[in-house]
Scaffold this motif. Sequence first.
Motif, mmCIF file in Angstrom:
data_model
loop_
_atom_site.group_PDB
_atom_site.id
_atom_site.type_symbol
_atom_site.label_atom_id
_atom_site.label_comp_id
_atom_site.label_asym_id
_atom_site.label_seq_id
_atom_site.Cartn_x
_atom_site.Cartn_y
_atom_site.Cartn_z
ATOM 1 N N ASP A 84 0.839 -1.197 0.000
ATOM 2 C CA ASP A 84 0.000 0.000 0.000
ATOM 3 C C ASP A 84 0.877 1.251 0.000
ATOM 4 O OD1 ASP A 84 -2.436 -1.246 -0.099
ATOM 5 O OD2 ASP A 84 -2.813 -1.165 2.054
ATOM 6 N N GLU B 261 -4.461 3.622 -1.282
ATOM 7 C CA GLU B 261 -3.680 3.565 -2.521
ATOM 8 C C GLU B 261 -2.940 4.870 -2.799
ATOM 9 O OE1 GLU B 261 -6.556 2.573 -5.460
ATOM 10 O OE2 GLU B 261 -6.654 0.445 -4.907
ATOM 11 N N LEU C 283 2.525 1.710 -3.365
ATOM 12 C CA LEU C 283 1.562 2.234 -4.333
ATOM 13 C C LEU C 283 1.332 3.723 -4.118
ATOM 14 C CD1 LEU C 283 -0.367 1.677 -6.646
ATOM 15 C CD2 LEU C 283 -2.104 0.998 -4.984
#
Length: 305
Positions: A73, A138, A76
């Motif tokens: 996460d 994200e 990203l």
Amino acid sequence: MDIHHLKIFFEACREKSFTKAAKKLYISQSAVSIQIKKLETKLDIQLIERNSKNFKLTFAGKELYRMSKDVFDKILRMETEMQRIAYYGKGKISIGATHNIGEPVLPKIMVEFKKKYPEIEFDLYIKNRESLMRHLKEGTVDVALMEEYFIEDKELKIIETEEYPFVVVAGTQIFDYEELKNLKLLKRDTILTNKYLDLFEKIIGFNLEDRIVINGSIETMKNMIKNGIGFAVLPYYSVYEEILRGTLKIVHSFEKWEEKFQIVYIKENSEKEGIEKFVNFVKDYKINGNYSDEKINDLIFKNFE
């Protein structure tokens, strides 16, 4: 630990299948199995139960998957931020909100915010709560505004805004509770709407059976009310401008104010340029349009009794 091996393990866990993970990663199924075995050898612990017919993690596998999810996460979010900077040439914050906040109140917030901080660039996302939470993790959204609900995530910082009331709103032609019997109740199927609707039925002494369920926006409901189609239970912040202009009328305001917004963002982003300023701005923003309980009641007495 090899991050490549961890990524393959993570995707296999997320897909709950070696075959699906292989397709997603564009490698063979045997390559997935080999790389995960290397990871287990490196860690000297079994991560996946090989004797199970279905994909099943050991206790260690579950813990590693949970921790690896946080890792990827963050990766990203880093990739998203770098892409944003590469595209715009500088930082930009992304603001998300649920529809109930995004449509009636977020535009007002952003107009005032832009006046105070003209140098800060921003994008807006109007999504449902589940989508906002995913976009936060994200990195697509930096700050999310949503209705109050329980969030248990150590990565997230949650700040509550001021309390706001719910009101019963009708067209300007309504002067008595009894007249509501001749109108449709425009009902949004939410926990808060049901809560205040039950209270209102107890106050007026009769049930409101003639209903239209509205799956659209608050703006749709307001237009229907203005055209005499019905009445509704709505948060005050979404209608106070129409009340002041005299295009809608408050027929009841609930005495106890206890509902709040939540401002949610990733803790590690608190020092990102613009986020702290935006969070502090919204925290101090007057959601109720500088109108107190007494002033709301004055409007009811003036326009309804």
